[in-house]
Every structure is written in C-alpha cells, then in structure tokens.
Design a protein around this motif. Structure first.
Motif, PDB file in Angstrom:
ATOM      1  N   TRP A   3       0.870  -1.525   0.244  1.00 32.37           N
ATOM      2  CA  TRP A   3       0.469   0.155   0.078  1.00 32.37           C
ATOM      3  C   TRP A   3       0.944   1.417   0.198  1.00 32.37           C
ATOM      4  CZ3 TRP A   3      -4.971  -1.011  -0.165  1.00 32.37           C
ATOM      5  CH2 TRP A   3      -5.975  -2.581   0.567  1.00 32.37           C
ATOM      6  N   LYS A   4       0.770   2.136  -0.488  1.00 34.30           N
ATOM      7  CA  LYS A   4       1.408   3.389  -0.386  1.00 34.30           C
ATOM      8  C   LYS A   4       0.056   4.379  -0.316  1.00 34.30           C
ATOM      9  CE  LYS A   4       0.608   6.915  -3.539  1.00 34.30           C
ATOM     10  NZ  LYS A   4      -0.017   6.988  -4.870  1.00 34.30           N
ATOM     11  N   PHE A   5       0.600   5.225   1.462  1.00 35.91           N
ATOM     12  CA  PHE A   5      -0.169   6.573   1.832  1.00 35.91           C
ATOM     13  C   PHE A   5       0.654   7.865   1.339  1.00 35.91           C
ATOM     14  CE2 PHE A   5      -2.052   3.078   4.001  1.00 35.91           C
ATOM     15  CZ  PHE A   5      -3.613   3.633   4.314  1.00 35.91           C
ATOM     16  N   ARG A  18       2.805  10.189  15.257  1.00 31.06           N
ATOM     17  CA  ARG A  18       2.304   9.260  16.312  1.00 31.06           C
ATOM     18  C   ARG A  18       2.491   7.706  15.378  1.00 31.06           C
ATOM     19  NH1 ARG A  18      -2.770  12.112  17.464  1.00 31.06           N
ATOM     20  NH2 ARG A  18      -2.261  14.735  17.604  1.00 31.06           N
ATOM     21  N   ALA A  19       3.303   7.920  14.545  1.00 34.47           N
ATOM     22  CA  ALA A  19       3.445   5.960  13.894  1.00 34.47           C
ATOM     23  C   ALA A  19       2.351   5.548  13.493  1.00 34.47           C
ATOM     24  CB  ALA A  19       3.621   5.161  15.092  1.00 34.47           C
ATOM     25  N   LEU A  20       1.590   6.593  12.404  1.00 35.12           N
ATOM     26  CA  LEU A  20      -0.079   6.230  12.111  1.00 35.12           C
ATOM     27  C   LEU A  20      -0.054   7.165  10.290  1.00 35.12           C
ATOM     28  CD1 LEU A  20      -2.802   5.060  12.997  1.00 35.12           C
ATOM     29  CD2 LEU A  20      -2.994   8.103  13.497  1.00 35.12           C
ATOM     30  N   PHE A  21      -0.625   6.003   9.951  1.00 31.85           N
ATOM     31  CA  PHE A  21      -0.986   6.931   8.510  1.00 31.85           C
ATOM     32  C   PHE A  21      -2.835   6.740   8.710  1.00 31.85           C
ATOM     33  CE2 PHE A  21       2.556   4.737   6.020  1.00 31.85           C
ATOM     34  CZ  PHE A  21       3.798   5.192   6.920  1.00 31.85           C
ATOM     35  N   GLY A  22      -3.034   8.094   7.180  1.00 32.72           N
ATOM     36  CA  GLY A  22      -4.201   8.574   7.238  1.00 32.72           C
ATOM     37  C   GLY A  22      -4.498   8.343   5.913  1.00 32.72           C
ATOM     38  N   ASP A  23      -5.842   8.491   5.867  1.00 37.63           N
ATOM     39  CA  ASP A  23      -6.651   9.172   4.588  1.00 37.63           C
ATOM     40  C   ASP A  23      -7.999   9.774   4.539  1.00 37.63           C
ATOM     41  OD1 ASP A  23      -7.080   9.926   1.858  1.00 37.63           O
ATOM     42  OD2 ASP A  23      -5.456   8.548   1.575  1.00 37.63           O
ATOM     43  N   GLN A  76      -7.508   5.182   9.113  1.00 35.77           N
ATOM     44  CA  GLN A  76      -6.121   5.199   9.627  1.00 35.77           C
ATOM     45  C   GLN A  76      -5.720   4.000  10.121  1.00 35.77           C
ATOM     46  OE1 GLN A  76      -6.761   7.416  13.189  1.00 35.77           O
ATOM     47  NE2 GLN A  76      -7.020   9.600  12.346  1.00 35.77           N
ATOM     48  N   VAL A  77      -4.467   4.035   9.938  1.00 37.17           N
ATOM     49  CA  VAL A  77      -3.458   2.362  10.088  1.00 37.17           C
ATOM     50  C   VAL A  77      -2.440   2.639  10.878  1.00 37.17           C
ATOM     51  CG1 VAL A  77      -2.353   0.641   8.629  1.00 37.17           C
ATOM     52  CG2 VAL A  77      -3.670   1.694   7.580  1.00 37.17           C
ATOM     53  N   ARG A  78      -2.186   2.215  11.995  1.00 39.68           N
ATOM     54  CA  ARG A  78      -1.519   2.214  12.730  1.00 39.68           C
ATOM     55  C   ARG A  78      -0.041   1.397  12.084  1.00 39.68           C
ATOM     56  NH1 ARG A  78      -0.306   5.065  16.457  1.00 39.68           N
ATOM     57  NH2 ARG A  78      -2.588   4.648  17.376  1.00 39.68           N
ATOM     58  N   VAL A  79       1.385   2.124  12.129  1.00 37.95           N
ATOM     59  CA  VAL A  79       2.600   1.398  11.992  1.00 37.95           C
ATOM     60  C   VAL A  79       3.492   1.134  12.763  1.00 37.95           C
ATOM     61  CG1 VAL A  79       1.779   2.367   9.314  1.00 37.95           C
ATOM     62  CG2 VAL A  79       3.198   3.776  10.788  1.00 37.95           C
ATOM     63  N   LYS A  80       4.683   0.257  11.823  1.00 35.89           N
ATOM     64  CA  LYS A  80       5.621   0.272  12.439  1.00 35.89           C
ATOM     65  C   LYS A  80       7.154  -0.124  11.480  1.00 35.89           C
ATOM     66  CE  LYS A  80       5.258  -4.707  13.403  1.00 35.89           C
ATOM     67  NZ  LYS A  80       5.839  -5.762  14.466  1.00 35.89           N
ATOM     68  N   TRP A  81       8.267  -0.121  12.039  1.00 36.00           N
ATOM     69  CA  TRP A  81       9.604   0.261  11.111  1.00 36.00           C
ATOM     70  C   TRP A  81      10.481  -0.010  11.534  1.00 36.00           C
ATOM     71  CZ3 TRP A  81       7.255   4.455  12.151  1.00 36.00           C
ATOM     72  CH2 TRP A  81       7.609   5.919  13.217  1.00 36.00           C
ATOM     73  N   ASP A  82      11.576  -0.767  10.698  1.00 37.04           N
ATOM     74  CA  ASP A  82      13.340  -1.611  11.837  1.00 37.04           C
ATOM     75  C   ASP A  82      13.660  -0.629  11.640  1.00 37.04           C
ATOM     76  OD1 ASP A  82      11.410  -3.699  13.600  1.00 37.04           O
ATOM     77  OD2 ASP A  82      11.446  -4.328  10.993  1.00 37.04           O
TER      78      ASP A  82
END
Length: 202
Positions: A3-5, A18-23, A76-82
């Motif tokens: 997915w591309k936000f 917020r480690a959060l993506f939204g649209d 919205q989607v909560r996200v994380k990353w390394d």
C-alpha cells in the motif's frame, strides 16, 4: 499486500510522531482492506520523497486516533518500522507514484510488481534509526497521551473547582515539559538521519 499512503510537508511529521498513516473517508473502502503485517510506503506529494518500508501494526480502521491531523484523515492504519529508507525524486523513477496521487481514480493499493519494485529500490538507501532514540520517542509519545487523558479526567471530574484547577495546572506543566522533550527528540532524530528535513535543522 502493498500500500502507498501519501502525506504533505504539513502532515509528514505527524505520520512519524504518531506512527500512524491516514486518509480521507472517501478512501475508507481501500483502507479497510489493509491487514496487519502488510507492507506500506509513505509518499510526500510536495517533496517527491518516498519513505519505507513500513509494516502495518493494525488492520485499517476508522479513527484509531480521532484527533490526528485535526480529524481530517479518519481512515487510519497504525504502523511500525525497523529501519527507514528514503528515495528522493521518487516519481522520476516510478511515475505511478505521482499519477495515482493526483489523478483519479486515486488508489492506495499497489500491485505485487509495483510493491516489489519499491521495496527493492528503497533497500539501497536505508536509514537506520537508533534503537535508543526510537524508544525515547515512543516513551514520550506514550507519556504525552497519558497526560492528555489525565487532563480530560480532571476537567470532567468532580470536586472543588479550585482543587481541580490546581491539579490541572500541575498536569499541564508536566504535559508541556514532555512536549518540549518530544520536539527535541524528533529534532535529534532528524539531525542523525535527515529523515524529516525539518527547517529547524537546516
């Protein structure tokens, strides 16, 4: 699934904080199909910079954080990353990034081929975020949200008005201190990685 936000210079920092993506709610029909574990990318339509990869930490949902972006992007989607990779002038290589962001039909979903291409391209420009700094920012974010809820409880609570005002002032002071520390931690992150390109670090 890939997915591309999208974000802008105005909304980019909040996505990371917020480690959060939204649209918008118009794209809820797509966002609701995001599943925990999916791979996401974030594209800044103002600067033509692509960030990623991110991992969906939640399924797509409405109003995970209702106050995020002043309520403008409730899907919205909560996200994380390394580790984060950055690609500048991304649309020069992957024209569909800009096309799908500006011309209808707008879409967040990427094909397996597109997602694989982006993933491969980003690995050559990976930016590592120090674990200690990441933990510091996450803890400050947790503390800020906890204090915000505490202020709401005090304002809506019972008891003598003067006592509530005293308690509220005390919590507000702690909230302001944590916000200051959060801003400085984010600036430190940007100085070490250049990930946010904050004007204060130029």
């Amino acid at each position: 699934m890939y997915w591309k936000f999208v974000c802008t210079v105005e909304t980019e920092a909040e996505c990371f904080q917020r480690a959060l993506f939204g649209d918008t709610k118009k794209l809820w029909e797509e966002v609701k199909d995001v599943r925990k574990g999916d791979i996401l990318f974030l594209y800044n339509i103002d600067t033509d910079v692509l960030f990623g990869p991110f991992i969906a930490e939640s399924d797509g949902a409405l109003n995970i954080e209702p106050d995020a972006w002043d309520g403008r992007f409730p899907a919205q989607v909560r996200v994380k990353w390394d580790a984060i990779s950055i690609m500048r002038n991304a649309s020069a290589k992957f024209g569909y990034l800009k096309t799908s962001s500006f011309k209808p039909p707008y879409t967040l979903r990427l094909s397996e081929e597109q997602g694989g291409e982006l993933l491969k391209a980003l690995t050559s420009a990976r930016v590592m975020i120090p674990d200690q700094l990441k933990s510091e920012i996450q803890q400050l974010d947790f503390d800020i949200h906890t204090l915000a809820h505490r202020m709401e409880e005090i304002m809506c609570g019972k008891g003598h008005l003067a006592d509530r005002e005293i308690n509220l002032d005390r919590v507000k002071s702690e909230f302001i201190t944590k916000m200051r520390d959060f801003v400085w931690a984010v600036r430190k992150l940007d100085k070490q990685t250049g990930i946010l390109e904050l004007p204060s670090n130029k």
